[in-house]
Design a protein around this motif. Structure first.
Motif, mmCIF file in Angstrom:
data_model
loop_
_atom_site.group_PDB
_atom_site.id
_atom_site.type_symbol
_atom_site.label_atom_id
_atom_site.label_comp_id
_atom_site.label_asym_id
_atom_site.label_seq_id
_atom_site.Cartn_x
_atom_site.Cartn_y
_atom_site.Cartn_z
ATOM 1 N N LEU A 116 0.959 -1.430 -0.408
ATOM 2 C CA LEU A 116 -0.541 0.293 -0.242
ATOM 3 C C LEU A 116 0.342 1.519 0.380
ATOM 4 O O LEU A 116 0.316 2.178 -0.739
ATOM 5 C CB LEU A 116 -0.733 -0.465 1.076
ATOM 6 N N GLY A 117 1.751 1.718 0.750
ATOM 7 C CA GLY A 117 2.840 2.435 1.222
ATOM 8 C C GLY A 117 3.692 2.812 -0.680
ATOM 9 O O GLY A 117 3.801 4.088 -1.144
ATOM 10 N N GLU A 118 4.037 1.264 -1.493
ATOM 11 C CA GLU A 118 4.128 1.641 -2.866
ATOM 12 C C GLU A 118 3.290 2.407 -3.831
ATOM 13 O O GLU A 118 3.577 3.189 -4.826
ATOM 14 C CB GLU A 118 4.730 0.146 -3.340
ATOM 15 N N PHE A 119 1.743 1.832 -3.403
ATOM 16 C CA PHE A 119 0.467 2.478 -4.253
ATOM 17 C C PHE A 119 0.804 3.381 -4.097
ATOM 18 O O PHE A 119 -0.073 4.754 -5.046
ATOM 19 C CB PHE A 119 -0.136 1.465 -3.961
ATOM 20 N N LEU A 120 0.783 4.262 -3.012
ATOM 21 C CA LEU A 120 -0.097 5.670 -2.392
ATOM 22 C C LEU A 120 1.562 6.279 -2.683
ATOM 23 O O LEU A 120 1.304 7.047 -3.446
ATOM 24 C CB LEU A 120 0.146 5.539 -1.059
ATOM 25 N N LEU A 121 2.668 6.370 -3.718
ATOM 26 C CA LEU A 121 3.592 6.980 -3.693
ATOM 27 C C LEU A 121 3.681 7.050 -5.173
ATOM 28 O O LEU A 121 4.256 7.971 -5.646
ATOM 29 C CB LEU A 121 5.403 5.625 -3.885
#
Length: 245
Positions: free
Chosen positions: A85-90
């Motif tokens: 999810l962190g990668e998605f939001l980045l």
């Protein structure tokens, strides 16, 4: 057709086991669904997880259809999913705002005056005062919560419901992830995204504001039970102790 459910804005059915068909629940939501059909083909290739890419199949009445995004709301959340999810939001937050605006994405103002008039709780005015000056310079999902993050077998499989996509504060997309999830998931999101103390504090503001919208929604549709549930959420997130009746 198989009925999938309904949210505040639209109803959804599964067609042929593959296609999700959505219809607006209120007239003003029709243009929002049409906008998704314009924005999502541009946005989807930029993101590391599957997302809906709707097409308009009828304009009167408005009906859109997209391929089913696999997975379901995860029963538990782990560090692997947090990193995903962190990668998605980045990736989402790095999308060029000017291009999104050219496709019809707009800023979204909070209904602060309605909040003041319809949600009167101790500490409420202090919270609303923190809204002034929050940035609005990032393309955000705008409604990222457990029902919109899908997973299977311990990994994420997609993110859905981009009806609230707008230009706003990146912290709104971190509100649930940082303040309402297991520590291992929240920690992985924070590490992957690079969350600062200031960003975490802004995310808490958005987390505390979430149930305020539920109060207004209950009032709008004339459902006092939904409004009461929203008010209870407001009080809980502000740490207000309520004496049972």
């Amino acid at each position: 057709m198989t009925y999938l459910g309904e949210g505040w804005d639209s109803t959804a059915v599964l067609v042929g086991g593959r296609w999700v068909e959505r219809r607006p629940r209120r007239p003003e939501i029709g243009p929002q669904l049409v906008r998704e059909s314009v924005v999502m083909p541009w946005l989807a290739p930029r993101l590391p997880l599957p997302v809906p890419v709707p097409v308009v199949v009828s304009r009167d009445p408005v009906v859109v259809r997209h391929e089913l995004v696999p997975g379901a709301e995860p029963e538990s959340l782990n560090a692997v999913q947090g990193r995903e999810l962190g990668e998605f939001l980045l990736a989402l937050h790095a999308c060029p705002v000017s291009e999104a605006v050219a496709l019809g994405v707009e800023p979204r103002a909070l209904p602060v005056e309605r909040f003041r008039a319809e949600v009167r709780v101790p500490g409420g005015e202090e919270l609303l005062a923190k809204v002034d000056g929050l940035p609005a310079d990032t393309l955000v999902h705008g409604d990222l919560g457990p029902e919109h993050v899908l997973g299977r077998d311990g990994v994420l499989t997609g993110v859905i419901d981009f009806g609230d996509l707008h230009v706003g504060d990146a912290a709104i997309d971190l509100a649930w992830a940082l303040h309402s999830t297991p520590p291992e998931f929240a920690g992985a999101v924070a590490e992957t995204y690079g969350v600062t103390d200031e960003l975490r504090a802004r995310a808490l503001i958005w987390h505390q504001l979430g149930p305020w919208h539920e109060v207004l929604y209950g009032n709008d549709i004339g459902d006092p039970e939904i409004a009461e549930i929203g008010l209870a959420g407001v009080q809980e997130r502000l740490g207000i102790r309520v004496t049972p009746r």
